[in-house]
Scaffold this motif. Structure first.
Motif, PDB file in Angstrom:
ATOM      1  N   ALA A   1       0.833  -1.202   0.000  1.00 31.75           N
ATOM      2  CA  ALA A   1       0.000   0.000   0.000  1.00 31.75           C
ATOM      3  C   ALA A   1       0.869   1.253   0.000  1.00 31.75           C
ATOM      4  CB  ALA A   1      -0.902   0.002   1.227  1.00 31.75           C
ATOM      5  N   VAL A   2       0.284   2.296  -0.587  1.00 33.50           N
ATOM      6  CA  VAL A   2       0.887   3.625  -0.559  1.00 33.50           C
ATOM      7  C   VAL A   2      -0.157   4.529   0.070  1.00 33.50           C
ATOM      8  CG1 VAL A   2       1.476   5.583  -2.043  1.00 33.50           C
ATOM      9  CG2 VAL A   2       2.404   3.315  -2.536  1.00 33.50           C
ATOM     10  N   CYS A   3       0.275   5.463   0.895  1.00 27.50           N
ATOM     11  CA  CYS A   3      -0.685   6.343   1.554  1.00 27.50           C
ATOM     12  C   CYS A   3      -0.493   7.771   1.071  1.00 27.50           C
ATOM     13  CB  CYS A   3      -0.498   6.255   3.064  1.00 27.50           C
ATOM     14  SG  CYS A   3      -1.726   7.206   3.942  1.00 27.50           S
ATOM     15  N   TYR A   4      -1.530   8.305   0.405  1.00 27.35           N
ATOM     16  CA  TYR A   4      -1.488   9.703  -0.035  1.00 27.35           C
ATOM     17  C   TYR A   4      -2.077  10.587   1.052  1.00 27.35           C
ATOM     18  CZ  TYR A   4       0.101   8.659  -4.710  1.00 27.35           C
ATOM     19  OH  TYR A   4       0.863   8.270  -5.778  1.00 27.35           O
ATOM     20  N   LEU A   5      -1.254  11.445   1.644  1.00 25.87           N
ATOM     21  CA  LEU A   5      -1.710  12.360   2.693  1.00 25.87           C
ATOM     22  C   LEU A   5      -2.166  13.645   2.026  1.00 25.87           C
ATOM     23  CD1 LEU A   5       1.416  11.721   4.842  1.00 25.87           C
ATOM     24  CD2 LEU A   5      -0.869  11.070   5.567  1.00 25.87           C
ATOM     25  N   PHE A   6      -3.352  14.115   2.396  1.00 24.63           N
ATOM     26  CA  PHE A   6      -3.780  15.391   1.810  1.00 24.63           C
ATOM     27  C   PHE A   6      -4.230  16.431   2.825  1.00 24.63           C
ATOM     28  CE2 PHE A   6      -7.057  12.142   0.932  1.00 24.63           C
ATOM     29  CZ  PHE A   6      -8.073  12.603   1.743  1.00 24.63           C
TER      30      PHE A   6
ATOM     31  N   ARG B   1      -2.397  24.611   6.384  1.00 26.17           N
ATOM     32  CA  ARG B   1      -2.346  23.197   6.809  1.00 26.17           C
ATOM     33  C   ARG B   1      -1.437  22.403   5.883  1.00 26.17           C
ATOM     34  NH1 ARG B   1      -8.061  23.676   6.590  1.00 26.17           N
ATOM     35  NH2 ARG B   1      -8.328  21.857   5.256  1.00 26.17           N
ATOM     36  N   ARG B   2      -1.527  22.741   4.597  1.00 24.06           N
ATOM     37  CA  ARG B   2      -0.732  22.034   3.590  1.00 24.06           C
ATOM     38  C   ARG B   2       0.753  22.292   3.748  1.00 24.06           C
ATOM     39  NH1 ARG B   2      -1.929  19.132  -0.703  1.00 24.06           N
ATOM     40  NH2 ARG B   2      -0.005  19.212  -1.851  1.00 24.06           N
ATOM     41  N   GLU B   3       1.080  23.533   4.061  1.00 19.46           N
ATOM     42  CA  GLU B   3       2.484  23.881   4.243  1.00 19.46           C
ATOM     43  C   GLU B   3       3.080  23.073   5.398  1.00 19.46           C
ATOM     44  OE1 GLU B   3       4.125  28.098   4.917  1.00 19.46           O
ATOM     45  OE2 GLU B   3       3.007  28.211   3.032  1.00 19.46           O
TER      46      GLU B   3
ATOM     47  N   THR C   1       3.319  19.348   4.461  1.00 25.14           N
ATOM     48  CA  THR C   1       4.480  19.103   3.607  1.00 25.14           C
ATOM     49  C   THR C   1       5.768  19.083   4.423  1.00 25.14           C
ATOM     50  OG1 THR C   1       3.280  20.302   1.910  1.00 25.14           O
ATOM     51  CG2 THR C   1       5.602  19.893   1.486  1.00 25.14           C
ATOM     52  N   ASP C   2       5.841  19.990   5.393  1.00 20.94           N
ATOM     53  CA  ASP C   2       7.051  20.078   6.208  1.00 20.94           C
ATOM     54  C   ASP C   2       7.183  18.901   7.184  1.00 20.94           C
ATOM     55  OD1 ASP C   2       9.376  21.723   6.919  1.00 20.94           O
ATOM     56  OD2 ASP C   2       8.403  21.855   8.882  1.00 20.94           O
ATOM     57  N   SER C   3       6.082  18.161   7.390  1.00 17.66           N
ATOM     58  CA  SER C   3       6.077  17.091   8.394  1.00 17.66           C
ATOM     59  C   SER C   3       6.434  15.725   7.842  1.00 17.66           C
ATOM     60  CB  SER C   3       4.684  16.981   9.036  1.00 17.66           C
ATOM     61  OG  SER C   3       4.310  18.189   9.618  1.00 17.66           O
ATOM     62  N   ILE C   4       6.503  15.599   6.508  1.00 13.58           N
ATOM     63  CA  ILE C   4       6.675  14.288   5.899  1.00 13.58           C
ATOM     64  C   ILE C   4       8.094  14.150   5.354  1.00 13.58           C
ATOM     65  CG2 ILE C   4       5.732  12.667   4.175  1.00 13.58           C
ATOM     66  CD1 ILE C   4       3.761  13.741   6.371  1.00 13.58           C
ATOM     67  N   LYS C   5       8.740  13.059   5.713  1.00 14.78           N
ATOM     68  CA  LYS C   5      10.073  12.801   5.165  1.00 14.78           C
ATOM     69  C   LYS C   5       9.922  12.139   3.795  1.00 14.78           C
ATOM     70  CE  LYS C   5      12.097  12.049   9.721  1.00 14.78           C
ATOM     71  NZ  LYS C   5      12.624  11.016  10.637  1.00 14.78           N
TER      72      LYS C   5
ATOM     73  N   ARG D   1       3.101   9.578   0.851  1.00 15.51           N
ATOM     74  CA  ARG D   1       3.358  10.623  -0.140  1.00 15.51           C
ATOM     75  C   ARG D   1       2.369  11.754   0.061  1.00 15.51           C
ATOM     76  NH1 ARG D   1       3.648   6.595  -5.401  1.00 15.51           N
ATOM     77  NH2 ARG D   1       5.244   5.234  -4.492  1.00 15.51           N
ATOM     78  N   ILE D   2       2.773  12.936  -0.366  1.00 19.66           N
ATOM     79  CA  ILE D   2       1.848  14.065  -0.317  1.00 19.66           C
ATOM     80  C   ILE D   2       1.056  14.054  -1.617  1.00 19.66           C
ATOM     81  CG2 ILE D   2       1.661  16.563  -0.133  1.00 19.66           C
ATOM     82  CD1 ILE D   2       3.247  15.889   2.169  1.00 19.66           C
TER      83      ILE D   2
END
Ligand code: MN
Length: 764
Positions: free
Chosen positions: A568-573, A591-593, A596-600, A606-607
């Motif tokens: 599985a792949v998880c798309y965070l939005f 929230r998006r900014e 984005t800054d929270s995900i390695k 994935r974003i």
């Protein structure tokens, strides 16, 4: 112990609850157990306002029609842990509510009404607000009170105040103006006298300052006389002992205009309003102003406080956009929390003290709830101008990296302790009490003292849903994302523990071991994300049946094999909560900014990319055979559990998610299975009949569907319409969902040419 009594444990305290079935509101059939439950459940919100205040209670042991008792003194027989303070000329020993247990204990005394003093620990002699009570004669129409309150608001604003409003729960409203805690009762009484006089001068026909009823048969008393020592008002969110079990409800000015009667806010709906819409007074203290009669001119000098030497030494002001160390005037009680993505991500807590900002770097962010201690390393004092600073510090400079203002407002020190203090932050972003104490070598420990009313990490959050549209809405207010075709998931990370919940609140974490990688994937310690879990084919297209199948493996071995075969792949939005504060009321771009800054990079997370050209994205989605796209308002908030036009989905094919209400007997080669399924659209618990669907499957698929249908309990028909084949139908409980494609909708509201697409075992 009496028969209807019960021993409960609230926090650290055991309380014996008695006469729980006693009816306290005879007309409304409200029993004592409901009063206790109300105060317990709304405690996090009510405590935000009453904690540290001298309280008096009105007790109704025999119900609201019986005798009433004022409880101003803490009774001798009260348990030791009930806190109190001796105040006023008469040195009464007032109860101070400090926790949930205090409220449960007082509610058990049938103390229905809570009244509060206008001042708060530790500044008992300096109120933190003044109040104007509009006191109408009996029978005065409420809509005229509303108009008068709005006039009074404008009047107060003309003095530079920011007024708040609550219903009294009795017949009128309280207008409350937050103040800096700098002034005595006498100074405040004098200032409000002046405000009252000029207001009555503007509206002499309808208002008066005379207390005697005879002097004002049809006028509203502008009651400014509560702003004196030993005076109280009904506390925000206090119940009132009146038919309808009304609540003294903090509301917005907009809500006031839409209020039809005092009874609009009561024991039945007050808590739900707070959970849905928040506390209208959440950040009231952040709007505190000086008393208009005492405002001082702001003095500025060019001299920097000495304690800023270190700050200056560490920085090259030609190279960093940070403010220089020159002096700036302050309010004395401002705070800011920065999210600072330097070489290591951390948060900076800064509290204004003695003309500078005392600063602590908090690597793991603010603690989300009591019981969690976070390291806070004291750093050099920063200049007051840093309150407004955000931006990018160039790489290679001291603290190089992005700096965001995460929360900004005012704070009060609520208690001073050896080596530390308690403080209450009040801001739009964050309002809570914390404790910080020095353990030596600049190492401090930071704790949250109060429970949040909504704990986004522990209470399941329902995801926001999108409205549907046929055409892509085109406007610069939107950005566009692919509509990922998989399992909608709310993902929480609470100090390293990841939990994945599907839309129907099922915990599906163990089904996706490849997604349980909090350290590897995230740059946060606590967070709540909205996402879609998908399984992709070689071309990067989501395969719905693969991801759904992942939900049904039972053994560890089978789950492990599936995670290898169809990973599985998880798309965070979206990000709804992050490192100590909810984000739902931040605009989406913000929230998006932070998302984005929270995900390695480089993991299964994935974003979901946001695009500017909606039409082009829709065409691409069509070409690739994706499900569709979603248009999202850049400035939109997040409304948990609501369907909102802030998000608009546009599907490549016209489909609808329906609930299956029953199935008909099969004929011919379907005689051992079923004929067609009755489907409906669910809307807030009611069912709108959409007709039948009888195609869209092959023999193998049909057998599978039939097995699933048979696993649902049968019941009576859920819709009023009686279809012609009612007698041939097995009606089932509305638990099973399916997606159906269709050509159009008939005038009767049923679907034309419906074709079954798939079962939706992930919703419902
Ligand atoms: Mn920093």
């Amino acid at each position: 112990m009496a028969k209807d009594s019960k021993l409960v444990e609230i926090g650290k305290h055991k309380i014996e609850l008695t006469n729980l079935d006693k009816i306290l509101y005879p007309d409304d059939h409200v029993i004592k157990a409901q009063i206790i439950e109300y105060y317990l459940r709304i405690a996090p919100t009510i405590l935000r306002h009453i904690k540290g205040r001298a309280l008096s209670f009105i007790r109704y042991p025999d119900g609201i029609d019986g005798e009433q008792f004022f409880q101003k003194n803490k009774p001798d027989w009260a348990p030791d842990w009930i806190e109190s303070a001796k105040l006023g000329k008469e040195k009464k020993n007032y109860i101070i509510a400090i926790n949930e247990a205090t409220l449960v204990w007082t509610a058990n005394l049938a103390a229905i009404e809570i009244h509060q003093a206008q001042s708060r620990q530790p500044d008992f002699d300096k109120p933190d607000y003044f109040v104007i009570d509009l006191d109408p004669p009996d029978g005065y129409p409420f809509e005229r009170i509303i108009q008068m309150a709005l006039d009074c608001k404008i009047h107060l604003e003309s003095y530079g105040y920011i007024p708040f409003v609550k219903t009294t729960g009795r017949k009128s409203v309280h207008i409350v103006v937050p103040l800096e805690t700098l002034y005595t009762y006498d100074e405040i009484a004098a200032a409000t006298q002046e405000i009252g006089k000029s207001f009555v001068k503007k509206y002499p026909e309808t208002t008066t300052l005379k207390i005697a009823k005879g002097a004002r048969p049809d006028k509203v008393l502008i009651d400014i006389y509560r702003n004196r020592e030993s005076q109280t008002i009904a506390a925000p969110y206090s119940l009132r002992a009146l038919p309808g079990a009304t609540v003294s409800m903090p509301i917005t000015w907009e809500q006031l205009e839409n209020t039809s009667a005092i009874t609009d806010y009561n024991i039945e709906n007050a808590l739900q309003m707070v959970l849905d819409e928040g506390d209208a007074w959440e950040s009231i203290g952040a709007y505190a102003t000086e008393l208009h009669t005492k405002r001082t001119k702001i003095h500025t000098t060019g001299k920097a406080p000495e304690s800023l030497e270190k700050y200056k030494q560490k920085r090259e002001f030609q190279r960093t956009p940070e403010p220089d160390a020159s002096y700036a005037a302050g309010s004395g009680n401002a705070f800011v929390v920065h999210r600072h993505h330097a070489s290591r991500l951390h948060y900076d807590l800064r509290l204004e003290q003695d003309g500078v900002l005392k600063s602590w770097a908090v690597p793991k962010g603010l603690p989300p709830r009591p019981g969690i201690k976070r390291l806070a390393v004291q750093t050099e004092d920063h200049p007051l101008k840093y309150l407004d600073f955000h931006g990018s510090i160039p790489k290679g400079e001291y603290g190089g990296g992005d700096m965001w203002i995460y929360a900004r407002g005012k704070y009060q020190i609520s208690k001073t302790k050896k080596n530390g203090f308690y403080f209450r932050l009040q801001s739009k972003a964050l309002s809570a009490e914390y404790r910080i104490h020095d353990t030596g070598n600049n190492q401090w420990l930071l704790e949250r003292v109060e429970n949040p009313q909504i704990d986004y990490l522990l209470q399941p959050i329902e995801p926001m849903l999108a409205e549907s549209a046929k055409k892509v809405p085109v406007s610069s207010d939107y950005l566009y994302e692919v509509k990922w075709d998989g399992i909608r998931a709310i993902i929480t990370i609470d100090d390293g523990v990841i939990t994945i919940r599907s839309r129907n609140q099922k915990d599906i974490t163990t089904q996706f071991p490849e997604l349980c990688i909090p350290e590897e994937a995230f740059r946060i310690s606590t967070a709540c994300f909205d996402a879609e879990i998908v399984c992709l084919d070689d071309a990067g297209k989501p395969i719905f049946k693969d991801v759904i199948r992942r939900l049904f493996h039972k053994t560890e071995g089978a789950i492990e094999r599936a995670s290898k075969k169809t990973p599985a792949v998880c798309y965070l939005f979206d990000c709804l909560y992050l490192d100590g504060r909810p984000l739902v009321n931040e605009p989406w771009w913000q929230r998006r900014e932070w998302l984005t800054d929270s995900i390695k990079p480089g993991t299964s997370y994935r974003i979901s990319q946001a695009m500017e050209d909606g039409k082009a994205l829709f065409e691409a989605a069509k070409q690739m055979g994706l499900e569709g796209i979603v248009a999202k308002e850049v400035n939109g908030f997040y409304y948990p559990g609501k369907r909102s036009a802030v998000w608009t989905k546009v599907k490549v094919r016209e489909t609808i998610d329906c609930v299956i209400l029953g199935y008909t007997k099969g004929k011919g080669d379907r005689s051992s299975l079923f004929g067609a399924m009755h489907i409906a659209r669910e809307e807030n618990g009611t069912y709108k009949y959409l007709g039948k669907v009888g195609t869209g499957w092959d023999a193998k698929k049909m057998k599978e569907i039939f097995e699933t249908l048979q696993s649902v309990d049968t019941c009576d028909r859920y819709i009023d319409e009686k279809p012609l084949d009612d007698a041939e139908t097995t009606w089932i409980k509305p638990e099973l969902y399916c997606e159906v494609r269709y050509a159009s909708v008939t005038s009767a509201g049923t679907l034309r040419e419906p074709v079954f697409v798939r079962l939706r075992l992930d919703i419902g």
